[in-house]
Scaffold this motif. Structure first.
Motif, short mmCIF file in Angstrom:
data_model
loop_
_atom_site.label_atom_id
_atom_site.label_comp_id
_atom_site.label_asym_id
_atom_site.label_seq_id
_atom_site.Cartn_x
_atom_site.Cartn_y
_atom_site.Cartn_z
N SER A 1 0.84 -1.20 0.00
CA SER A 1 0.00 0.00 0.00
C SER A 1 0.87 1.25 0.00
CB SER A 1 -0.87 0.02 1.26
OG SER A 1 -0.04 0.19 2.39
N GLY A 2 0.20 2.39 -0.15
CA GLY A 2 0.90 3.66 -0.15
C GLY A 2 1.45 4.02 1.22
N ALA A 3 0.63 3.83 2.26
CA ALA A 3 1.09 4.18 3.60
C ALA A 3 2.35 3.38 3.96
CB ALA A 3 -0.02 3.90 4.62
N VAL B 1 5.30 4.87 2.29
CA VAL B 1 5.73 6.08 3.01
C VAL B 1 6.49 5.69 4.29
CG1 VAL B 1 4.90 8.07 4.33
CG2 VAL B 1 3.93 7.58 2.07
N PHE C 1 -0.95 14.63 2.58
CA PHE C 1 -1.57 13.35 2.95
C PHE C 1 -0.59 12.25 2.60
CE2 PHE C 1 -4.02 9.48 2.13
CZ PHE C 1 -4.69 9.38 3.35
N ASP D 1 6.49 11.80 -2.15
CA ASP D 1 5.36 10.88 -2.06
C ASP D 1 4.60 11.00 -3.38
OD1 ASP D 1 2.96 9.60 -1.70
OD2 ASP D 1 2.61 10.36 0.33
N VAL E 1 2.58 8.61 -4.44
CA VAL E 1 1.59 7.54 -4.37
C VAL E 1 0.39 7.87 -5.28
CG1 VAL E 1 -0.08 6.39 -2.87
CG2 VAL E 1 2.27 6.72 -2.10
N GLN E 2 -0.03 9.14 -5.28
CA GLN E 2 -1.19 9.52 -6.10
C GLN E 2 -0.79 10.14 -7.44
OE1 GLN E 2 -5.49 11.76 -5.51
NE2 GLN E 2 -4.37 11.03 -3.79
N LYS F 1 -0.81 3.10 -5.36
CA LYS F 1 -2.02 3.36 -6.16
C LYS F 1 -1.89 2.87 -7.61
CE LYS F 1 -4.52 6.68 -3.40
NZ LYS F 1 -3.90 7.56 -2.42
C1 LIG Z 1 -3.47 7.39 -1.01
C2 LIG Z 1 -2.20 8.03 -0.60
C3 LIG Z 1 -1.38 7.45 0.39
C4 LIG Z 1 -1.79 6.22 1.15
O1 LIG Z 1 -1.94 5.10 0.33
P1 LIG Z 1 -2.73 3.84 0.89
O2 LIG Z 1 -2.55 2.82 -0.20
O3 LIG Z 1 -4.15 4.25 1.09
O4 LIG Z 1 -2.08 3.43 2.15
C5 LIG Z 1 -0.19 8.06 0.66
N1 LIG Z 1 0.20 9.18 0.03
C6 LIG Z 1 -0.56 9.77 -0.91
C7 LIG Z 1 -0.07 10.99 -1.60
C8 LIG Z 1 -1.80 9.22 -1.25
O5 LIG Z 1 -2.56 9.81 -2.15
#
Ligand SMILES: *Cc1c(COP(=O)(O)O)cnc(C)c1O
Length: 393
Positions: free
Chosen positions: A95-97, A100, A129, A214, A216-217, A244
């Motif tokens: 996952s993203g978290a 991070v 976030f 980050d 992730v998005q 993501k």
């Molecule tokens: C969604 C998101 C996360 C967390 O990702 P998860 O898969 O929900 O844990 C971290 N950073 C950013 C920028 C995100 O958009």
């Protein structure tokens, strides 16, 4: 009877049965245009033939090993990531978290390894976030997400997003790294100007700090480049968290690092039972190949330019409701006036067959699959137009 699920989400009374490309279908066959894609996840759209085939093929062979054993798909995908980015090393997550968390641990461990364990503080930004685990909520600093979960974790200093002087002033001899989203998603779809990323890189170089992105998005092709920071060519990070879109809908993420920044992450420092699972890697490899196929990003650029133009037109026509068009590439936002709540707006768009999301700062958020074409975009614009007209009444 209490509902069996925790009340952490409040989904609408609507169930999808299948997806095809840019559309989702209910069991009754009602179609919805998906302009949120599980929040920037289904980069290739739904039911992508190559991704489905790769998953099925792997499902017939082997599902899980853990990292006790080599997973060839990990080595293959890590090589694709490192050959095409700043990075030399990769750790796969679910996952993203988690990506991070790995990034934060990598940064702190780097200084520990250097004999400077007092350098552990991380500078982060307002509106950030980074996920919902303990480290991530503390890094994000959103009071709503921290409330009721015990004392705040030591070691994060938050400054105003995009404020170079404030960032500089926050650096002390305890600072280890700066963590930033090149385009904020959750916080209100705010793109950091390219010169700000370059400014952060320079600050990090001057003070010997690590720069963590980050993505992730905003990564995985979302902005029309494989990674959003590539728009600011010289502003390469030392560490980057992704997730993501990289799995196209299969849960996976990764933490990427340069050889130097990743040096402290030796045997025993980190781990994950599922991270880099064979099923995830089978899909992750297909997603990478598709995003990097000739012409793929040209489409993202073309259709996102079209969308941005159309959204600007919408904002002009409905200037009493839309105050700003935000975002980069196919991560797009419409900032709405206070009396039109983004979440309600998204609900009304859904009633008209268009799925969008809401982000912080009262922004209607769009993150469609990257495979949309101009006719999908026009359809979405037309529904948004009608929805805005409803609110104007
Ligand atoms: C969604 C998101 C996360 C967390 O990702 P998860 O898969 O929900 O844990 C971290 N950073 C950013 C920028 C995100 O958009």
């Amino acid at each position: 009877m209490p509902a069996p699920l925790m009340d952490t989400y409040a989904p609408p009374d609507l169930v999808f049965e299948r997806g095809e490309g840019v559309r989702l279908y209910t069991a009754e066959g009602k179609a919805y245009l998906d302009f949120i894609s599980g929040i920037a996840v289904n980069a290739l759209g739904h039911h992508h033939p190559k991704a489905v085939a790769a998953l099925k093929e792997q499902a017939d062979k082997l599902w899980h090993l853990s990292n006790m054993f080599k997973v060839p798909g990990q080595i293959e995908l890590a090589k694709k990531y490192t050959d095409s980015t700043f990075a030399d090393r990769v750790f796969f997550t679910n996952s993203g978290a988690e990506a991070v968390e790995c990034a934060l641990k990598t940064a702190r461990r780097y200084f520990y390894d250097k004999g400077e364990p007092h350098r552990y503080r991380i500078i982060t930004f307002t509106g950030a976030f980074h996920g919902r685990t303990y480290g991530a909520i503390n890094a994000g600093g959103n009071p709503k997400y921290l409330e009721g979960f015990g004392p705040r974790m030591e070691g994060f200093d938050q400054v105003e997003f995009g404020d170079h002087e404030a960032t500089k002033a926050a650096i002390t001899e305890e600072t280890a790294a700066i963590l930033v989203e090149p385009v904020q998603g959750e916080g209100g779809v705010r793109a950091l100007p390219e010169q700000c990323l370059r400014g952060l890189r320079e600050l990090c170089d001057e003070h010997g700090l690590l720069l963590i992105y980050d993505e992730v998005q905003c990564g995985a092709g979302r902005t029309g480049r494989m990674w959003a920071h590539e728009w600011a060519d010289t502003a390469r990070p030392d560490i980057m968290a992704v997730a993501k879109g990289v799995g196209g809908g299969f849960p996976m993420g990764a933490c990427l690092a340069t050889e130097a920044a990743g040096k402290g992450m030796v045997i025993g420092t980190h781990g994950s039972t599922f991270g880099g699972n064979p099923l995830a890697m089978a899909v992750g490899n297909v997603v990478f190949d598709e995003l990097n196929a000739p012409g793929f990003m040209d489409n993202v650029l073309k259709v996102s330019n079209f969308m941005q133009q159309q959204l600007t037109g919408l904002a002009d026509r409905h200037s009493g409701i839309v105050t700003e068009v935000r975002g980069k590439g196919l991560l797009m936002g419409l900032k709405l006036v206070d009396d039109v709540v983004a979440k309600e707006f998204a609900g009304k768009a859904r009633d008209r067959g268009l799925l969008i999301g809401a982000a912080g700062d009262n922004v209607a958020r769009m993150a469609p699959p990257l495979v949309i074409d101009e006719s999908d975009a026009s359809e979405a614009i037309s529904i948004l137009d009608d929805t805005l007209a409803d609110f104007a009444k």
